[in-house]
Design a protein around this motif. Structure first.
Motif, PDB file in Angstrom:
ATOM      1  N   LYS A   1       0.929  -0.954   0.115  1.00 18.03           N
ATOM      2  CA  LYS A   1       0.503  -0.055   0.406  1.00 18.03           C
ATOM      3  C   LYS A   1       1.032   1.477   0.156  1.00 18.03           C
ATOM      4  O   LYS A   1       2.025   1.211   0.374  1.00 18.03           O
ATOM      5  CB  LYS A   1      -0.774  -0.125   0.994  1.00 18.03           C
ATOM      6  N   HIS A   2      -0.112   1.918  -0.833  1.00 13.34           N
ATOM      7  CA  HIS A   2       0.611   3.221  -0.152  1.00 13.34           C
ATOM      8  C   HIS A   2       0.690   4.419   0.730  1.00 13.34           C
ATOM      9  O   HIS A   2      -0.179   3.610   1.558  1.00 13.34           O
ATOM     10  CB  HIS A   2       0.353   4.997  -1.344  1.00 13.34           C
ATOM     11  N   SER A   3       1.560   5.212   1.425  1.00 14.31           N
ATOM     12  CA  SER A   3       1.903   5.523   2.233  1.00 14.31           C
ATOM     13  C   SER A   3      -0.359   6.371   3.179  1.00 14.31           C
ATOM     14  O   SER A   3      -0.530   5.977   4.089  1.00 14.31           O
ATOM     15  CB  SER A   3       2.384   6.785   3.095  1.00 14.31           C
ATOM     16  N   SER A   4      -1.170   6.631   2.289  1.00  8.52           N
ATOM     17  CA  SER A   4      -1.921   7.034   1.852  1.00  8.52           C
ATOM     18  C   SER A   4      -2.798   6.308   2.503  1.00  8.52           C
ATOM     19  O   SER A   4      -3.920   5.938   2.626  1.00  8.52           O
ATOM     20  CB  SER A   4      -1.891   7.751   0.609  1.00  8.52           C
TER      21      SER A   4
ATOM     22  N   ALA B   1      -1.305  -0.319  -3.668  1.00  8.79           N
ATOM     23  CA  ALA B   1       0.115   0.169  -4.242  1.00  8.79           C
ATOM     24  C   ALA B   1      -0.144  -1.078  -5.639  1.00  8.79           C
ATOM     25  O   ALA B   1       0.026  -0.723  -6.311  1.00  8.79           O
ATOM     26  CB  ALA B   1       1.424   0.735  -3.673  1.00  8.79           C
TER      27      ALA B   1
ATOM     28  N   ASP C   1      -8.004   3.063  -5.992  1.00  6.20           N
ATOM     29  CA  ASP C   1      -8.170   3.675  -6.659  1.00  6.20           C
ATOM     30  C   ASP C   1      -8.826   4.342  -7.899  1.00  6.20           C
ATOM     31  O   ASP C   1      -9.603   2.964  -8.067  1.00  6.20           O
ATOM     32  CB  ASP C   1      -6.444   4.360  -7.445  1.00  6.20           C
TER      33      ASP C   1
END
Lengths: 447, 447
Positions: free
Chosen positions: B351-354, B358, B407
Motif C-alpha cells: 500500500k501507499h502511505s495514504s 500500490a 484507486d
C-alpha cells in the motif's frame, strides 16, 4: 419461501380486501434475445413439482411474523395455503414463439400470485438453455455433443438444469454425475489437465488412464503440446492394441481446432488408428461449431461448456408472468413496450401439407380455430397433475419432431427472420376493448 | 455427486496407481471479463461447508457401480472419502486480481481433485455476481440499491447467491425472502403490475395497498401511464396523511427514467410531498445507473434485477482450478493461452502511505515479502475450519474497506487500466525451471 417479498405483501393486501376470486396468469416472452427466432419449452416439470408441494413451513411463518409487517390472520391463512388451481402449458420439448404463453396458471388470486418468482425463474432458465443447446445441435450437424458446463454454470441448480435442457435439445450426454443420476441420462467424462500434471510425464499419465479404463479411454493431448501429446497418445494406443483394446478418442482442448484436428487426424490415420475419434472442447458455442463443421474440420464429437451453460450471447430473456384475467374480467398492462394481451389463451399451430410449420395464431382459450393444433395442454387440475411426468426420452423425441418441422431459415444462427405469429380477430378486439376501458378508468382524467 | 464424471474416472486411475500423495490446487482467473479491473472474493463460505460435508452416500455408490466402469475396491475407497486437507483463501469481501489464487486447496490428490467442479462453480458465480454488484454500487454513488433479480437469475441457487453476493458489495436489501431468512439480510419489496390489474382501477389498488401497509407503502405507478399513476399516488398519499401516515415512495418501472423522475419529482414536490422518495427499477445495470446519477435524475433508490443477476455483460469468467504442486513437485500447464504458475502461493499486497493499494506481488507460499500484506489466510486445516464463519455484516465491511482503498481509476465502468500485479523473482525462476523440465520430458523428443 423462494419468492419475492412483494408476492407476500400483495397477497396480504388481497387477503385484507377479500380478493379470493380466480385469476389467470400468462407466462410468455415479449422479445427474442439476439439471433433467436424460436424458444424450446423446458422447465414445466419443475413448475408442476413446485406447485404440487407449495406450502409455508412453521419456520417460514415464524420468520415472516418476526418481520412485523404481516397480520396474524394473514399468516394463519398462509400456513394453510396449497396450490389448488389448474395449469395449461406448452409441453416440454415443443417449440414456441414470442407472445405465446408457455404456461398459464388459473387459481385463486393469491395462490397464482405467490408462485410467480419460482415459475419465471425456472421456465426462463430452462427454456433459455434448451434453446441455446438446440442451436448447438443444429450447428453440429449430427456430430455428438456432450454437456461439459457444470463448472461454469451460474450455480448448482443451473448445472443440473443445463444437463437436462441440453439433453432435451439433443445433446448426447452430460459430465454432471448428479444430473445423470437424477434424470437418467448418459454421463460422460475423460480427464483434466491436472491428471496429466500429476504424473512425471504425459506418457505415464496416458498409460495409467488406459490401464484403468481400457474400454473407454479418451486422452487429453494439449497439456504441454497438442502434436507431441498426439504422438504420446499414438504410442499408448499401440500398447492398448497389443492388449486387445482400442483407444476411443483423443481430446483437443486449446489452440486452433480446425488446423489441429486435421494434423491430428493425419497422425492417427497414418498410424493405422483411423478408428480413434477426435473430440474437441474448450470455449465452444454454436457459432464456433458452425464454422468448424462448415470448414470440414475432422472432429467427431464436441464437448460444450461455459458459453452454452450460461447462454453467453443471450444470458437473459424478457420473460414475464402477467395477470390476464381476474374474476372473469380480462385485464392487461399498458406500460411502454410492456403491453400484454388480455384473457386466457390458446395457441393454434397450422402446418403446410408437407408437415412443416406454417404459422401460429394466438387466440382466446374459448375460441376454436379449425385446422390448428392447440399447443397448450391441461397438465394440472384442482392442484393435481392430470398425468404422470413425460419420460425425458419422450420429451427429447418431441423436440426432434418439432424441430424437424421448422423451416431451416428460422434456425440460422445469425439474424433469422421472424416466424409468423398472429393474433385472432377476437383476441384483437378484446385487446382494444380492455385497453380503452383501462385508459378510461386510470388515465384520461389526469391528461 | 455434484461433480464431473472425469473427477471420478481420474480418481480411479490415481487410486489404481497408488497416487495418494499431497497435491495443491490453485483457483484463479486468467483474464478479466470486459470492462473489469478487479474481482470481489465471494463463495468461500459455501466451499468450506461443502468440504466439511464431503461424502458419497450409499445410493451414490450404487449408482456409480451400476455404470460398470468403476472397480469395487475404488468404490469402497470412495465410500470412505472425507475431506482431510487444508484450505488457504483470500477472505470473502476482499478484492483480488487476475492470476491471484482466490482459494488454494492442499489435500491428498484424490480429495483435492474430486472437489473441483463444485468449487469452481460456486466461487466463479459468486465472485462474478459480487463484482457486478460492486460496479452497480459504485455507479449509484451512495443511493440505495435493492436486489430484485430472483425471477431472472439462472436458477434458484444463483438467486440466493446473488442476494448474498450483492449484499457483500453494498446492496441494501434483497427481494428474495428465502435468501433474506438464510443470510440474515433485510428483505425488500413492493407490488407488481398484476396487483394493480387485479383491481377495477389503479386508485383502488393503491388504496388497498396503503390500507395493508400504512408505514411502508411504495406505489408502482406505470401500469397504465406513469404521470397519471403519479397523480393517483398523490391522491392516496394525501389520504394517508389525513390518517397520520406518510407514503414512503413511488416506483417507476418503465419509460425514460431521467425524464419521468424529474416530472414525478415536480408533481410530488408541488403537492407538498417532498418526503416521498422515488425508486426506479426495470432493466437497470451499472451503465444505466451511472448515466442517471451523472445526469442528476432525482432518483433516491434503485431496484436492480436481471442484468445484474446474470452479470449480463460478462456472464462467465475464465476461472480455473489447476494442479500447482504434487508430492512436493511443482507442476504447471503449458497449453496455449492457458499457462499456469507452479507451486503453492501467497499474494502480498503493498500500500501507499495514504493507505491506497500500490501493487500486488504473487509469490511462493514459503517466501516472505517484507512490507506486503499476505492475502491468503488459512481457513481450514485437517478438514476442519480454523474458525467460525465471518458474519455477513463483517464481510460487507471488509469489502467497503478494501474498495475504498482502491484507486478510482480502476473502478471506472469502461476500459479501466490494469491494476499492477507482478510475480516474485523466485516464482518467476521456478516457473522457468518447471517449464523447461516439462518441455524436456513431454515434448522435445517428438519435435
Amino acid at each position: 419461501m423462494f419468492t419475492d417479498l412483494y408476492e407476500l405483501t400483495m397477497s396480504q393486501a388481497f387477503f385484507r380486501q377479500g380478493m379470493s376470486a380466480t385469476a389467470t396468469f400468462s407466462l410468455f416472452t415479449r422479445t427474442y434475445p439476439p439471433n433467436r427466432a424460436y424458444f424450446v419449452s423446458a422447465g414445466l416439470e419443475d413448475v408442476l413439482d413446485y406447485l404440487s408441494n407449495l406450502n409455508f413451513s412453521g419456520r417460514a411463518i415464524d420468520y415472516l411474523r418476526a418481520m412485523g409487517i404481516f397480520s396474524d390472520d394473514f399468516l394463519e391463512f398462509l400456513r394453510g395455503v396449497r396450490f389448488t388451481g389448474s395449469v395449461r402449458a406448452i409441453p416440454e420439448g415443443r417449440l414456441y414463439f414470442t407472445d405465446e404463453p408457455a404456461v398459464e396458471i388459473t387459481a385463486p388470486l393469491i395462490e397464482a400470485q405467490l408462485v410467480e418468482t419460482f415459475i419465471i425463474n425456472q421456465v426462463n432458465l430452462q427454456s433459455m438453455l434448451a434453446t441455446k443447446a438446440a442451436r448447438c445441435v443444429w450447428a453440429a450437424q449430427g456430430r455428438g455433443i456432450a454437456d461439459f458446463a457444470s463448472r461454469r454454470t451460474q450455480g448448482t441448480d443451473a448445472a443440473l438444469k443445463m444437463a437436462r435442457a441440453s439433453y432435451i435439445a439433443g445433446f448426447s450426454s452430460t459430465s454432471n454425475v448428479l444430473a445423470a443420476s437424477i434424470y437418467g441420462m448418459p454421463p460422460a467424462g475423460t480427464m483434466a489437465h491436472s491428471f496429466i500434471s500429476s504424473f512425471p510425464s504425459e506418457l505415464d499419465a496416458f498409460r495409467a488412464y488406459a490401464a484403468s479404463f481400457p474400454t473407454r479411454t479418451v486422452l487429453l493431448v494439449d497439456t504441454y503440446d497438442t502434436i507431441a501429446g498426439t504422438w504420446n497418445a499414438v504410442q499408448v494406443a499401440k500398447e492398448m492394441e497389443a492388449d486387445g483394446h482400442h483407444l476411443t478418442a483423443i481430446r483437443l482442448d486449446s489452440g486452433d481446432f480446425d488446423q489441429l484436428s486435421r494434423q491430428v487426424r493425419k497422425i492417427l490415420d497414418d498410424s493405422g488408428l483411423d478408428h480413434v475419434k477426435i473430440l474437441a472442447s474448450g470455449g465452444l458455442d454454436e457459432y464456433e461449431l458452425e464454422t468448424l463443421v462448415n470448414n470440414g474440420a475432422p472432429i467427431d464429437l464436441f464437448g460444450v461448456g461455459t458459453k452454452a451453460g450460461v447462454s453467453a450471447d443471450a444470458p437473459w430473456s424478457d420473460m414475464a408472468y402477467k395477470l390476464v384475467c381476474f374474476d372473469g374480467r380480462p385485464v392487461m398492462k399498458l406500460s411502454p413496450d410492456k403491453v400484454s394481451l388480455p384473457g386466457a389463451k390458446q395457441v393454434y399451430r397450422t402446418k403446410h401439407s408437407s408437415g412443416m410449420f406454417a404459422k401460429d395464431i394466438i387466440a382466446l382459450d374459448d375460441e376454436e380455430l379449425p385446422g390448428g393444433l392447440p399447443l397448450l395442454e391441461e397438465v394440472m387440475k384442482d392442484g393435481r397433475r392430470t398425468g404422470p411426468p413425460t419420460a425425458l426420452e419422450d420429451v427429447r423425441m418431441r423436440f426432434q419432431e418439432d424441430f424437424s418441422d421448422l423451416d431451416e431459415r428460422f434456425k440460422v444462427l445469425k439474424n433469422p427472420p421472424r416466424f409468423p405469429v398472429s393474433v385472432s380477430g377476437k383476441l384483437e378486439r378484446l385487446t382494444a376493448e380492455v385497453r380503452e376501458k383501462a385508459l378510461g378508468v386510470n388515465v384520461s382524467d389526469s391528461d
